[in-house]
Design an enzyme around this catalytic site. Structure first.
Site, short mmCIF file in Angstrom:
data_model
loop_
_atom_site.label_atom_id
_atom_site.label_comp_id
_atom_site.label_asym_id
_atom_site.label_seq_id
_atom_site.Cartn_x
_atom_site.Cartn_y
_atom_site.Cartn_z
NE ARG A 51 -3.43 -0.66 2.80
CZ ARG A 51 -4.73 -0.75 2.54
NH1 ARG A 51 -5.41 0.31 2.16
NH2 ARG A 51 -5.36 -1.88 2.65
CG HIS A 242 5.77 -25.36 12.06
ND1 HIS A 242 5.55 -25.04 10.74
CD2 HIS A 242 5.92 -24.17 12.70
CE1 HIS A 242 5.57 -23.72 10.59
NE2 HIS A 242 5.78 -23.17 11.76
#
Ligand code: BG6
Length: 492
Positions: A51, A242
């Site tokens: 942005r 994980h």
């Protein structure tokens, strides 16, 4: 020892969140290293999107600084740096509005034949609007793919929504869900160890294995991620992704080929076979912890509440779980899973504990016969150790002792391992999904995790405090000792 480097195809990699922390710490350094290694073709472009109104020059400054901060100074050779900077472009885009999209489309128009990868290094609530704009501006080509980062939802329901938002625009074969643990060298080595050696697979089952421990310990606290972490906790942050991925690779059946769907089908079966933990057994099978102040590496370390600037919080920074896989291979073998922040060290390892020998031919003068143990170290010193019994050298009779057959990858290969993102980013461009999670794996992982979180919530399961710099609450030791086993660090 050198490794072969095969150049990837021409590509445009568009990084949404191009000025963010992930881009600075991981993505840009990883791409720079691959460029240094000669793996990026001359027509490979990296397009930062944000942005912010930086312009190409402003963004180049950001990239230079990120590399300076996160790449070893010795690796920043001027020639390599200039070549890399030559690939960098920037587009200021309002991802939820219209501004900047036509400019991005114009930039991409010159690479229609290239592999086009969109990397969503942004908060998941932006996945839907970004995907929609990508579609609206006609940016999806036959060679397009999208990379999404965790958190992929905060429960099964929100994960479905995230997935659906992306699936409106991209086919499953175009979606690359990153779990950076799958890009770690030792994690990939798990598959080599199991499926490229004759000697382990026949023993890889409940007849020969007593139990398995998976520990992912960090000595750091939550740092400046307190806002995110306090709404997440260790189970969502580490276990759902994980740790369950590690468990899958350890426990899965041999896939028919080392190919994306073959591997992912087998991992999915493991997730489906995990025994449910819910209100009935959560107290018995799980321990939640939160760090208090203590000392890490000889320095005073603040507690979690100080780290996040709150007076109270019920978020777990540590969890230990006794899991079981209900299938023919693993019935009765406990898997002890553990992860936490501000623990006694940064060590991640998988410990495969074999059963005792069935009969000893030696008398008591030979000493105790220890069980064989295979320790697979993910970090810090990647490698593995196989503990075997031998005769103590010398003429003093038959005395036995356990010795480690130790291999450190860094010592053996003389190179330090690349960061996981290097491998994974190249796989995205190559279009190889083997080390990425399929949507049904993510959903199955949530199906196991959601009832644990619900049980904690509904029963207000106690959170145990532990001092920073220790190995978690004593309740975690009690959890494993109830089963007659001990955590690796207590057994040495
Ligand atoms: C991230 C978690 O996915 O993994 C972090 O969000 C954690 O909280 C990190 O610190 C650990 O990764 P590594 O590669 O340093 O073990």
């Amino acid at each position: 020892m050198s490794s072969r480097t095969i150049q990837v195809s021409p590509f445009d990699l568009v990084v949404f969140g191009g000025t963010g922390d992930l881009a600075a710490r991981k993505l840009l350094p990883a791409l720079f290293q691959r460029d240094r290694a000669g793996q990026l073709p001359s027509n490979g472009r990296i397009i930062g999107v944000s942005r912010r109104t930086l312009g190409d020059d402003g963004y180049l400054g950001f990239v230079r600084q990120s590399l300076k901060d996160h790449v070893k100074a010795a690796d920043l050779e001027p020639e390599a740096l200039e070549r890399f900077l030559g690939r960098i472009h920037f587009c200021s885009v309002d991802v939820t509005g219209e501004a900047g999209w036509p400019e991005l489309a114009a930039l991409l128009a010159s690479g229609v034949e290239f592999v086009r990868a969109f990397y969503f290094a942004v908060s998941p609530d932006l996945f839907a609007p970004i995907s929609q704009r990508i579609k609206q501006f006609g940016l999806v080509t036959p060679h397009s793919r999208v990379v999404v980062e965790k958190p992929l939802g905060k429960d099964g329901e929100s994960a479905r929504e995230v997935n659906a938002a992306v699936a409106c625009v991209f086919e499953e074969s175009q979606v690359f869900r990153i779990d950076h643990y799958l890009g770690k060298e030792t994690v990939q080595n798990l598959m080599a160890l199991r499926f490229a050696n004759r000697m382990f697979e026949p023993l890889w089952n409940s007849t020969h294995i007593d139990h398995i421990q998976i520990t992912v310990a960090e000595d750091i606290g939550v740092g400046d991620r307190g806002g995110y972490y306090d709404t997440s906790g260790a189970v969502r942050d580490m276990v759902q992704n994980h740790i369950l991925q590690l468990l899958c690779l350890i426990a899965m059946e041999p896939p028919d080929a080392f190919q994306a769907d073959s591997v992912r089908d087998e991992k999915l079966k493991v997730l489906k076979a995990l025994k449910r933990i819910n209100e009935r057994n959560a107290e018995h099978c799980t321990v939640r912890g939160q760090y208090r102040s203590g000392s890490v590496g000889g320095l005073p370390a603040p507690g979690y509440l100080e780290d996040i600037g709150k007076d109270e919080s019920d978020t777990e920074t540590f969890v230990a779980i006794r899991a079981e896989i209900a299938n023919w291979r693993w019935a009765g073998v406990p898997f002890f899973l553990r992860t936490g922040k501000r623990l006694g060290g940064r060590t991640s390892e998988i410990v495969v504990n074999f059963r005792p020998i069935s009969h000893s031919i030696f008398d008591h003068t030979a000493g105790r016969i220890s069980q064989n143990r295979l320790v697979i170290r993910l970090q810090p010193d990647e490698g593995m150790t196989l503990e075997v019994m031998i005769k103590d050298p010398g003429p003093g009779g038959m005395r036995l002792r356990s010795i480690p057959l130790d291999m450190s990858f860094a010592e053996t290969f003389g190179v330090s391992n690349p960061d996981a993102y290097e491998r994974l980013l190249m796989d995205v461009i190559r279009g190889n999904q083997t080390l990425f999670m399929r949507h049904d794996e993510v959903a199955a992982a949530w199906r196991w995790v959601d009832p644990i979180l619900a049980a904690w919530n509904n029963t207000a399961q106690r959170i145990h405090h532990y001092a920073a710099g220790t190995w978690g609450p004593s309740a975690s030791v009690a959890l494993i000792e109830r089963d007659g086993r001990t955590w690796l660090e207590d057994s040495e």
